[in-house]
Design a protein around this motif. Structure first.
Motif, mmCIF file in Angstrom:
data_model
loop_
_atom_site.group_PDB
_atom_site.id
_atom_site.type_symbol
_atom_site.label_atom_id
_atom_site.label_comp_id
_atom_site.label_asym_id
_atom_site.label_seq_id
_atom_site.Cartn_x
_atom_site.Cartn_y
_atom_site.Cartn_z
ATOM 1 N N LYS A 43 46.999 66.066 40.919
ATOM 2 C CA LYS A 43 47.804 66.882 39.742
ATOM 3 C C LYS A 43 49.114 67.136 39.878
ATOM 4 C CE LYS A 43 46.604 68.510 35.217
ATOM 5 N NZ LYS A 43 45.980 69.492 34.314
ATOM 6 N N THR A 44 50.149 66.663 39.071
ATOM 7 C CA THR A 44 51.231 67.219 39.258
ATOM 8 C C THR A 44 51.856 68.295 38.122
ATOM 9 O OG1 THR A 44 52.115 65.249 37.866
ATOM 10 C CG2 THR A 44 52.089 65.018 40.318
ATOM 11 N N PHE A 113 52.107 80.724 53.060
ATOM 12 C CA PHE A 113 53.522 80.562 53.666
ATOM 13 C C PHE A 113 53.674 79.189 53.693
ATOM 14 C CE2 PHE A 113 56.422 79.505 57.308
ATOM 15 C CZ PHE A 113 57.458 80.368 56.623
ATOM 16 N N ASP A 114 52.473 78.209 54.325
ATOM 17 C CA ASP A 114 52.273 76.890 54.229
ATOM 18 C C ASP A 114 52.684 76.325 52.874
ATOM 19 O OD1 ASP A 114 51.909 74.555 55.860
ATOM 20 O OD2 ASP A 114 50.143 74.509 54.792
ATOM 21 N N ALA A 115 51.648 76.683 52.108
ATOM 22 C CA ALA A 115 51.677 76.161 50.628
ATOM 23 C C ALA A 115 53.344 76.362 49.907
ATOM 24 C CB ALA A 115 50.688 76.900 49.771
ATOM 25 N N MET A 116 53.638 77.377 50.199
ATOM 26 C CA MET A 116 55.163 77.366 49.618
ATOM 27 C C MET A 116 56.205 76.811 50.399
ATOM 28 S SD MET A 116 55.827 81.436 48.908
ATOM 29 C CE MET A 116 54.785 82.399 50.194
ATOM 30 N N LYS A 123 54.643 70.246 43.293
ATOM 31 C CA LYS A 123 55.672 71.199 43.625
ATOM 32 C C LYS A 123 56.656 70.503 44.729
ATOM 33 C CE LYS A 123 54.393 74.507 46.780
ATOM 34 N NZ LYS A 123 55.366 74.158 47.554
ATOM 35 N N GLN A 124 57.939 70.922 44.709
ATOM 36 C CA GLN A 124 58.805 70.745 45.861
ATOM 37 C C GLN A 124 58.608 71.608 46.925
ATOM 38 O OE1 GLN A 124 59.721 67.550 45.142
ATOM 39 N NE2 GLN A 124 61.782 68.390 46.198
#
Length: 162
Positions: A43-44, A113-116, A123-124
């Motif tokens: 999902k975007t 940290f990896d997700a961000m 998300k970008q």
């Protein structure tokens, strides 16, 4: 996530046996996401409350799957704790502070940290500086305030790069 987790574990002085456990936990922590419907995973836009409830089941599903792996139960405390928050508002058990296993607290920082810093369908990717700022801002609420400075020093020293 495994790279970030093991770097933090080593910086904390953990022995190699425990570094290996955190690495294996990091590799398996989201295995339960294979049970989440694809339309939710890809999902975007933001998740509805119902979809978020379904998404949160990935932790318990990961545990169920890991129990089928021969002799891998030792990674479960870290895996089950990777969405707990230092302030006690996380899931699935609402653990707080040092009630959360150390390996789970390590995994939380590495996973976030990896997700961000990684691109996701919804998300970008964010810069390392942004992610470091978020870790610092949420130190003591989402993240262990004693581990965040160690992780940030790894970033500053170039030992962790997003």
């Amino acid at each position: 996530v495994a790279e970030y987790s093991t770097a933090l574990a080593r910086a904390l002085g953990m022995d190699e046996a425990n570094v290996e456990i955190i690495k294996e936990a990091a590799l398996l922590h989201d295995i339960g996401k294979i049970s989440i419907p694809e339309h939710i995973l890809k999902k975007t836009s933001g998740l509805t409350p119902e979809e978020y409830t379904i998404m949160k089941t990935h932790v318990e599903n990961s545990i169920k799957m890991i129990r089928y792996l021969p002799n891998m139960d030792y990674v479960i405390p870290a895996v089950v704790a990777h969405h707990e928050r230092y302030d006690g508002t996380g899931y699935p058990r609402g653990l707080k502070g040092t009630e959360i296993p150390l390996m789970g607290r390590i995994l939380t920082i590495a996973d976030c940290f990896d997700a961000m810093t990684a691109r996701r369908p919804y998300k970008q990717e964010r810069s390392i500086d942004y992610a470091a700022g978020e870790l610092k801002k949420n130190s003591g609420t989402q993240f262990d305030p004693e581990l965040v400075p160690v992780f940030l020093s790894l970033i500053e020293d170039g030992k962790i790069a997003g």
